[in-house]
Design a protein around this motif. Sequence first.
Motif, PDB file in Angstrom:
ATOM      1  N   PHE A 131      -2.949  35.943  20.487  1.00 34.69           N
ATOM      2  CA  PHE A 131      -3.518  34.707  19.947  1.00 34.69           C
ATOM      3  C   PHE A 131      -4.267  35.031  18.665  1.00 34.69           C
ATOM      4  O   PHE A 131      -5.014  36.005  18.614  1.00 34.69           O
ATOM      5  N   GLN A 132      -4.051  34.196  17.629  1.00 34.05           N
ATOM      6  CA  GLN A 132      -4.676  34.482  16.342  1.00 34.05           C
ATOM      7  C   GLN A 132      -4.864  33.182  15.559  1.00 34.05           C
ATOM      8  O   GLN A 132      -3.933  32.378  15.421  1.00 34.05           O
ATOM      9  N   GLU A 133      -6.063  32.982  15.022  1.00 32.80           N
ATOM     10  CA  GLU A 133      -6.284  31.881  14.090  1.00 32.80           C
ATOM     11  C   GLU A 133      -5.820  32.318  12.706  1.00 32.80           C
ATOM     12  O   GLU A 133      -6.159  33.410  12.254  1.00 32.80           O
ATOM     13  N   ILE A 134      -5.039  31.479  12.045  1.00 33.82           N
ATOM     14  CA  ILE A 134      -4.536  31.777  10.704  1.00 33.82           C
ATOM     15  C   ILE A 134      -5.440  31.140   9.658  1.00 33.82           C
ATOM     16  O   ILE A 134      -5.924  31.790   8.738  1.00 33.82           O
ATOM     17  N   ASN A 135      -5.643  29.857   9.801  1.00 34.54           N
ATOM     18  CA  ASN A 135      -6.550  29.069   8.971  1.00 34.54           C
ATOM     19  C   ASN A 135      -7.203  28.031   9.872  1.00 34.54           C
ATOM     20  O   ASN A 135      -6.848  27.915  11.055  1.00 34.54           O
ATOM     21  N   GLU A 136      -8.118  27.262   9.334  1.00 34.63           N
ATOM     22  CA  GLU A 136      -8.704  26.177  10.107  1.00 34.63           C
ATOM     23  C   GLU A 136      -7.594  25.238  10.593  1.00 34.63           C
ATOM     24  O   GLU A 136      -6.820  24.691   9.808  1.00 34.63           O
ATOM     25  N   GLY A 137      -7.482  25.102  11.915  1.00 32.55           N
ATOM     26  CA  GLY A 137      -6.482  24.216  12.499  1.00 32.55           C
ATOM     27  C   GLY A 137      -5.084  24.783  12.582  1.00 32.55           C
ATOM     28  O   GLY A 137      -4.149  24.074  12.979  1.00 32.55           O
ATOM     29  N   VAL A 138      -4.902  26.050  12.238  1.00 29.72           N
ATOM     30  CA  VAL A 138      -3.574  26.684  12.274  1.00 29.72           C
ATOM     31  C   VAL A 138      -3.670  27.958  13.108  1.00 29.72           C
ATOM     32  O   VAL A 138      -4.456  28.853  12.802  1.00 29.72           O
ATOM     33  N   TYR A 139      -2.842  28.042  14.148  1.00 23.87           N
ATOM     34  CA  TYR A 139      -2.895  29.168  15.074  1.00 23.87           C
ATOM     35  C   TYR A 139      -1.498  29.734  15.319  1.00 23.87           C
ATOM     36  O   TYR A 139      -0.497  29.019  15.213  1.00 23.87           O
ATOM     37  N   ALA A 140      -1.460  31.021  15.655  1.00 25.72           N
ATOM     38  CA  ALA A 140      -0.222  31.657  16.110  1.00 25.72           C
ATOM     39  C   ALA A 140      -0.502  32.217  17.495  1.00 25.72           C
ATOM     40  O   ALA A 140      -1.572  32.787  17.747  1.00 25.72           O
ATOM     41  N   MET A 141       0.458  32.084  18.403  1.00 24.00           N
ATOM     42  CA  MET A 141       0.234  32.559  19.758  1.00 24.00           C
ATOM     43  C   MET A 141       1.550  32.874  20.454  1.00 24.00           C
ATOM     44  O   MET A 141       2.626  32.427  20.035  1.00 24.00           O
ATOM     45  N   GLY A 142       1.451  33.660  21.505  1.00 22.86           N
ATOM     46  CA  GLY A 142       2.610  34.005  22.300  1.00 22.86           C
ATOM     47  C   GLY A 142       2.722  33.119  23.525  1.00 22.86           C
ATOM     48  O   GLY A 142       1.748  32.515  23.975  1.00 22.86           O
ATOM     49  N   CYS A 143       3.918  33.047  24.074  1.00 27.76           N
ATOM     50  CA  CYS A 143       4.165  32.229  25.259  1.00 27.76           C
ATOM     51  C   CYS A 143       3.473  32.856  26.471  1.00 27.76           C
ATOM     52  O   CYS A 143       3.464  34.075  26.639  1.00 27.76           O
ATOM     53  N   GLU A 144       2.902  32.006  27.312  1.00 26.28           N
ATOM     54  CA  GLU A 144       2.216  32.469  28.509  1.00 26.28           C
ATOM     55  C   GLU A 144       2.779  31.852  29.790  1.00 26.28           C
ATOM     56  O   GLU A 144       2.313  32.151  30.888  1.00 26.28           O
ATOM     57  N   VAL A 145       3.760  30.966  29.641  1.00 24.85           N
ATOM     58  CA  VAL A 145       4.418  30.336  30.788  1.00 24.85           C
ATOM     59  C   VAL A 145       5.868  30.794  30.797  1.00 24.85           C
ATOM     60  O   VAL A 145       6.559  30.695  29.780  1.00 24.85           O
ATOM     61  N   PHE A 146       6.338  31.275  31.938  1.00 23.24           N
ATOM     62  CA  PHE A 146       7.691  31.829  31.996  1.00 23.24           C
ATOM     63  C   PHE A 146       8.439  31.254  33.206  1.00 23.24           C
ATOM     64  O   PHE A 146       8.838  31.973  34.118  1.00 23.24           O
ATOM     65  N   ASP A 147       8.613  29.966  33.191  1.00 25.10           N
ATOM     66  CA  ASP A 147       9.351  29.280  34.252  1.00 25.10           C
ATOM     67  C   ASP A 147      10.844  29.510  34.025  1.00 25.10           C
ATOM     68  O   ASP A 147      11.404  29.067  33.022  1.00 25.10           O
ATOM     69  N   GLU A 148      11.474  30.189  34.952  1.00 24.57           N
ATOM     70  CA  GLU A 148      12.893  30.541  34.798  1.00 24.57           C
ATOM     71  C   GLU A 148      13.790  29.319  34.682  1.00 24.57           C
ATOM     72  O   GLU A 148      14.890  29.405  34.134  1.00 24.57           O
ATOM     73  N   LYS A 149      13.347  28.180  35.180  1.00 22.23           N
ATOM     74  CA  LYS A 149      14.169  26.966  35.108  1.00 22.23           C
ATOM     75  C   LYS A 149      14.389  26.523  33.673  1.00 22.23           C
ATOM     76  O   LYS A 149      15.302  25.757  33.386  1.00 22.23           O
ATOM     77  N   PHE A 150      13.528  27.007  32.758  1.00 24.96           N
ATOM     78  CA  PHE A 150      13.624  26.573  31.368  1.00 24.96           C
ATOM     79  C   PHE A 150      13.898  27.737  30.414  1.00 24.96           C
ATOM     80  O   PHE A 150      13.664  27.624  29.215  1.00 24.96           O
ATOM     81  N   HIS A 176       7.247  40.289  21.471  1.00 29.82           N
ATOM     82  CA  HIS A 176       7.022  40.262  20.014  1.00 29.82           C
ATOM     83  C   HIS A 176       7.156  38.853  19.448  1.00 29.82           C
ATOM     84  O   HIS A 176       7.008  38.652  18.240  1.00 29.82           O
ATOM     85  N   GLU A 177       7.413  37.857  20.290  1.00 27.39           N
ATOM     86  CA  GLU A 177       7.646  36.492  19.804  1.00 27.39           C
ATOM     87  C   GLU A 177       6.355  35.668  19.798  1.00 27.39           C
ATOM     88  O   GLU A 177       5.569  35.713  20.742  1.00 27.39           O
ATOM     89  N   ILE A 178       6.158  34.901  18.736  1.00 23.67           N
ATOM     90  CA  ILE A 178       5.050  33.966  18.629  1.00 23.67           C
ATOM     91  C   ILE A 178       5.546  32.644  18.043  1.00 23.67           C
ATOM     92  O   ILE A 178       6.666  32.550  17.540  1.00 23.67           O
ATOM     93  N   PHE A 179       4.701  31.645  18.129  1.00 21.27           N
ATOM     94  CA  PHE A 179       4.974  30.341  17.525  1.00 21.27           C
ATOM     95  C   PHE A 179       3.676  29.840  16.907  1.00 21.27           C
ATOM     96  O   PHE A 179       2.595  30.404  17.148  1.00 21.27           O
ATOM     97  N   ALA A 180       3.774  28.804  16.088  1.00 23.21           N
ATOM     98  CA  ALA A 180       2.599  28.261  15.410  1.00 23.21           C
ATOM     99  C   ALA A 180       2.207  26.917  16.013  1.00 23.21           C
ATOM    100  O   ALA A 180       3.065  26.126  16.424  1.00 23.21           O
ATOM    101  N   VAL A 181       0.898  26.687  16.071  1.00 27.98           N
ATOM    102  CA  VAL A 181       0.345  25.405  16.508  1.00 27.98           C
ATOM    103  C   VAL A 181      -0.560  24.907  15.386  1.00 27.98           C
ATOM    104  O   VAL A 181      -1.492  25.605  14.976  1.00 27.98           O
ATOM    105  N   VAL A 182      -0.265  23.712  14.881  1.00 28.36           N
ATOM    106  CA  VAL A 182      -0.995  23.165  13.736  1.00 28.36           C
ATOM    107  C   VAL A 182      -1.603  21.815  14.121  1.00 28.36           C
ATOM    108  O   VAL A 182      -0.915  20.946  14.664  1.00 28.36           O
ATOM    109  N   PHE A 183      -2.879  21.661  13.828  1.00 27.12           N
ATOM    110  CA  PHE A 183      -3.581  20.401  14.049  1.00 27.12           C
ATOM    111  C   PHE A 183      -3.668  19.673  12.710  1.00 27.12           C
ATOM    112  O   PHE A 183      -4.430  20.079  11.826  1.00 27.12           O
ATOM    113  N   PRO A 184      -2.895  18.609  12.518  1.00 28.88           N
ATOM    114  CA  PRO A 184      -2.769  17.993  11.194  1.00 28.88           C
ATOM    115  C   PRO A 184      -3.903  17.052  10.809  1.00 28.88           C
ATOM    116  O   PRO A 184      -4.001  16.671   9.641  1.00 28.88           O
TER     117      PRO A 184
END
Length: 291
Positions: A131-150, A176-184
């Motif tokens: 988990f990492q803050e990039i800028n105010e309201g912009v974050y990068a994080m890794g997946c923490e839910v691993f439901d095999e159905k999806f 090694h995978e992350i995604f971004a979460v942005v609060f607009p």
Amino acid sequence: MRILTLIEDTRTSKKLHCEHGLSYLVELPELQDRAVLIDTGASSHFIKNAEKLGADLKAASDLSCVISHNHDDHTGGLDALLKLRPDVRVFARKAITGSYYRRVGPLNVKVCRDFVHEGKYEDNFILFEAFQEINEGVYAMGCEVFDEKFMLRDKRLLMKERVKNRSRFVPDDFKHEIFAVVFPHFKNGKADKAKGCVVISSCSHCGIVNILETVKRTWDVPILGVVGGFHMEEVPGVSEAFVKRMATRLSELSQGCVYTCHCTGEKAYERLKAYMGDQIQTLRTGEELKF
């Protein structure tokens, strides 16, 4: 908030380059001259497209780059970016320094960048656990839910690990995978998180539904939109039951539209659209989204 697709597998105009790769430019007016790149495509073509689209990557006084995972269709333009912007901050998970491969017939073909020896650019890299803050309201994080159905397990994607001084190939765990979460939305210079966020993924190897569930677990706020590839194009035997289950949960989790591209593939997109209707749309090189 604006998301500009700098490169993707398809394009809006023949004047733009396209390739099997992905790069987004994310801009928030409240952050003034700060900008965030999500990935760098497979080559330097994303920089050329940025120029043609009127996005000056040299203009932002603070430019950050998030590397979603260590596959060369997302890291291929990184050297060109570092040359263009020697001051760019590159964010990635610590596991990105691993070695990642793809099974092609009888061969295991390396599909990653060597992040171990970056030379003069070593100080540009900010490696974090999950988990990492990039800028105010912009974050990068890794997946923490691993439901095999999806999850779609692509057995061709491997990583090399060392056990008792010996190397062996095992299925890629995508740590090694992350995604971004942005609060607009902003209020008094701070992100107004209660109004919701936009999730920007790249290949969603851990499953886009699992990624959204991770976001909901972290912030119990509306998901205003979803952008990304879902890695369905080349995975054999994706059942209709899986597609329906994924589409149904995607519709429930996202209050806004789902924009998909890159590794989802046209056939998978049409299958998802049969259940989601206009809530799902494609995204091509040169197109922009505003939230």
